[in-house]
Design a protein around this motif. Structure first.
Motif, PDB file in Angstrom:
ATOM      1  N   ALA A  10       2.057   7.057   4.373  1.00 20.53           N
ATOM      2  CA  ALA A  10       0.794   7.584   3.848  1.00 20.53           C
ATOM      3  C   ALA A  10      -0.195   6.475   3.510  1.00 20.53           C
ATOM      4  CB  ALA A  10       1.055   8.437   2.601  1.00 20.53           C
ATOM      5  N   VAL A  11       0.302   5.245   3.340  1.00 21.09           N
ATOM      6  CA  VAL A  11      -0.612   4.135   3.028  1.00 21.09           C
ATOM      7  C   VAL A  11      -0.565   3.061   4.131  1.00 21.09           C
ATOM      8  CG1 VAL A  11      -0.567   4.493   0.514  1.00 21.09           C
ATOM      9  CG2 VAL A  11       1.129   3.000   1.558  1.00 21.09           C
ATOM     10  N   GLN A  12      -0.306   3.517   5.367  1.00 21.80           N
ATOM     11  CA  GLN A  12      -0.271   2.630   6.538  1.00 21.80           C
ATOM     12  C   GLN A  12       0.756   1.513   6.392  1.00 21.80           C
ATOM     13  OE1 GLN A  12      -3.724   3.750   5.667  1.00 21.80           O
ATOM     14  NE2 GLN A  12      -3.012   5.281   7.128  1.00 21.80           N
ATOM     15  N   LYS A  13       1.859   1.816   5.719  1.00 21.02           N
ATOM     16  CA  LYS A  13       2.964   0.859   5.621  1.00 21.02           C
ATOM     17  C   LYS A  13       4.177   1.474   6.308  1.00 21.02           C
ATOM     18  CE  LYS A  13       1.710  -2.518   2.774  1.00 21.02           C
ATOM     19  NZ  LYS A  13       1.978  -3.904   3.161  1.00 21.02           N
ATOM     20  N   SER A  14       5.306   0.748   6.258  1.00 20.65           N
ATOM     21  CA  SER A  14       6.502   1.214   6.954  1.00 20.65           C
ATOM     22  C   SER A  14       6.980   2.582   6.450  1.00 20.65           C
ATOM     23  CB  SER A  14       7.624   0.195   6.764  1.00 20.65           C
ATOM     24  OG  SER A  14       8.847   0.780   7.166  1.00 20.65           O
ATOM     25  N   PRO A  15       7.275   3.482   7.414  1.00 22.41           N
ATOM     26  CA  PRO A  15       7.799   4.808   7.031  1.00 22.41           C
ATOM     27  C   PRO A  15       9.222   4.719   6.473  1.00 22.41           C
ATOM     28  CG  PRO A  15       7.770   4.551   9.424  1.00 22.41           C
ATOM     29  CD  PRO A  15       7.101   3.332   8.863  1.00 22.41           C
ATOM     30  N   MET A  16       9.841   3.532   6.512  1.00 23.22           N
ATOM     31  CA  MET A  16      11.161   3.374   5.906  1.00 23.22           C
ATOM     32  C   MET A  16      11.094   3.481   4.388  1.00 23.22           C
ATOM     33  SD  MET A  16      13.093   3.206   8.422  1.00 23.22           S
ATOM     34  CE  MET A  16      14.680   2.845   7.668  1.00 23.22           C
ATOM     35  N   MET A  17       9.909   3.317   3.832  1.00 27.57           N
ATOM     36  CA  MET A  17       9.715   3.530   2.395  1.00 27.57           C
ATOM     37  C   MET A  17       9.445   5.015   2.192  1.00 27.57           C
ATOM     38  SD  MET A  17       9.280   2.886  -0.802  1.00 27.57           S
ATOM     39  CE  MET A  17       8.405   3.634  -2.180  1.00 27.57           C
ATOM     40  N   PRO A  18      10.431   5.748   1.627  1.00 27.01           N
ATOM     41  CA  PRO A  18      10.254   7.197   1.456  1.00 27.01           C
ATOM     42  C   PRO A  18       9.248   7.518   0.345  1.00 27.01           C
ATOM     43  CG  PRO A  18      12.554   6.485   1.014  1.00 27.01           C
ATOM     44  CD  PRO A  18      11.700   5.263   1.071  1.00 27.01           C
ATOM     45  N   GLY A  19       8.706   8.725   0.371  1.00 23.64           N
ATOM     46  CA  GLY A  19       7.853   9.189  -0.724  1.00 23.64           C
ATOM     47  C   GLY A  19       8.714   9.896  -1.767  1.00 23.64           C
ATOM     48  N   TRP A  20       8.379   9.693  -3.053  1.00 23.30           N
ATOM     49  CA  TRP A  20       9.233  10.215  -4.124  1.00 23.30           C
ATOM     50  C   TRP A  20       8.546  11.285  -4.956  1.00 23.30           C
ATOM     51  CZ3 TRP A  20      14.180   8.732  -3.782  1.00 23.30           C
ATOM     52  CH2 TRP A  20      14.441   7.612  -2.983  1.00 23.30           C
ATOM     53  N   GLY A  21       7.338  11.668  -4.507  1.00 28.08           N
ATOM     54  CA  GLY A  21       6.559  12.659  -5.271  1.00 28.08           C
ATOM     55  C   GLY A  21       7.313  13.968  -5.483  1.00 28.08           C
ATOM     56  N   GLY A  22       8.242  14.305  -4.568  1.00 28.91           N
ATOM     57  CA  GLY A  22       9.010  15.532  -4.714  1.00 28.91           C
ATOM     58  C   GLY A  22      10.081  15.441  -5.786  1.00 28.91           C
TER      59      GLY A  22
END
Ligand code: HEC
Length: 126
Positions: free
Chosen positions: A87-99
């Motif tokens: 979401a911030v144009q970085k590696s998708p290997m960093m998961p999002g934790w908002g959930g």
């Protein structure tokens, strides 16, 4: 007059103490979350040397390196943790934790990450 002064000093001490207490709490909570959800990749000490990081094309940054981390704004750290790398144009290997994590938990983690930096992070003056 002297009474006012005593009052001022006492309230300043109480205010300073409660600020310290709140930020210590935030960091302690943030550390628990970091060790639970983040250390697999970012490493227990935040150096980016977690077990899962070895095989990744883009490695996580060293969160103890203030030269690198202090340039990132709180907003950027919040966004990448909440929405993930893609979401911030970085590696998708960093998961999002908002959930999984609530907003205040993400702020606690940001406070913890800030506390790892050498040289220490200084928030920008408003
Ligand atoms: C599956 C591995 C993985 C997990 C788990 C993970 N991250 Fe990341 N994270 C990464 C990678 C890889 C990057 C590098 C992204 C880039 O630079 O393109 C990254 C980047 C970051 C960044 C930006 C600075 C940096 O290190 O490059 C922050 C801040 C961050 N992660 C915080 C967290 C937090 C907080 C958690 C736990 C809630 C977490 N990450 C969990 C893999 C992971």
């Amino acid at each position: 007059m002297a009474k006012n002064l005593v009052f001022l000093v006492v309230s300043a001490v109480i205010a300073a103490f409660s600020v310290e207490l709140v930020s210590a709490q935030d960091k302690a909570e943030g550390k628990k979350i970091y060790l639970t959800y983040c250390a697999a990749c970012h490493g227990e000490s935040g150096k980016g040397d977690g077990l899962a990081a070895g095989s990744m094309a883009v490695k996580p940054a060293d969160h103890t390196n203030g030269e690198v981390m202090n340039k990132q704004s709180d907003q950027f750290l919040f966004d990448i943790i909440s929405k993930g790398g893609a979401a911030v144009q970085k590696s998708p290997m960093m998961p999002g934790w908002g959930g999984q994590l609530k907003e205040n938990q993400i702020r606690d983690v940001v406070a913890y990450i800030r506390s790892l930096a050498t040289p220490p992070y200084k928030p920008p003056k408003q």
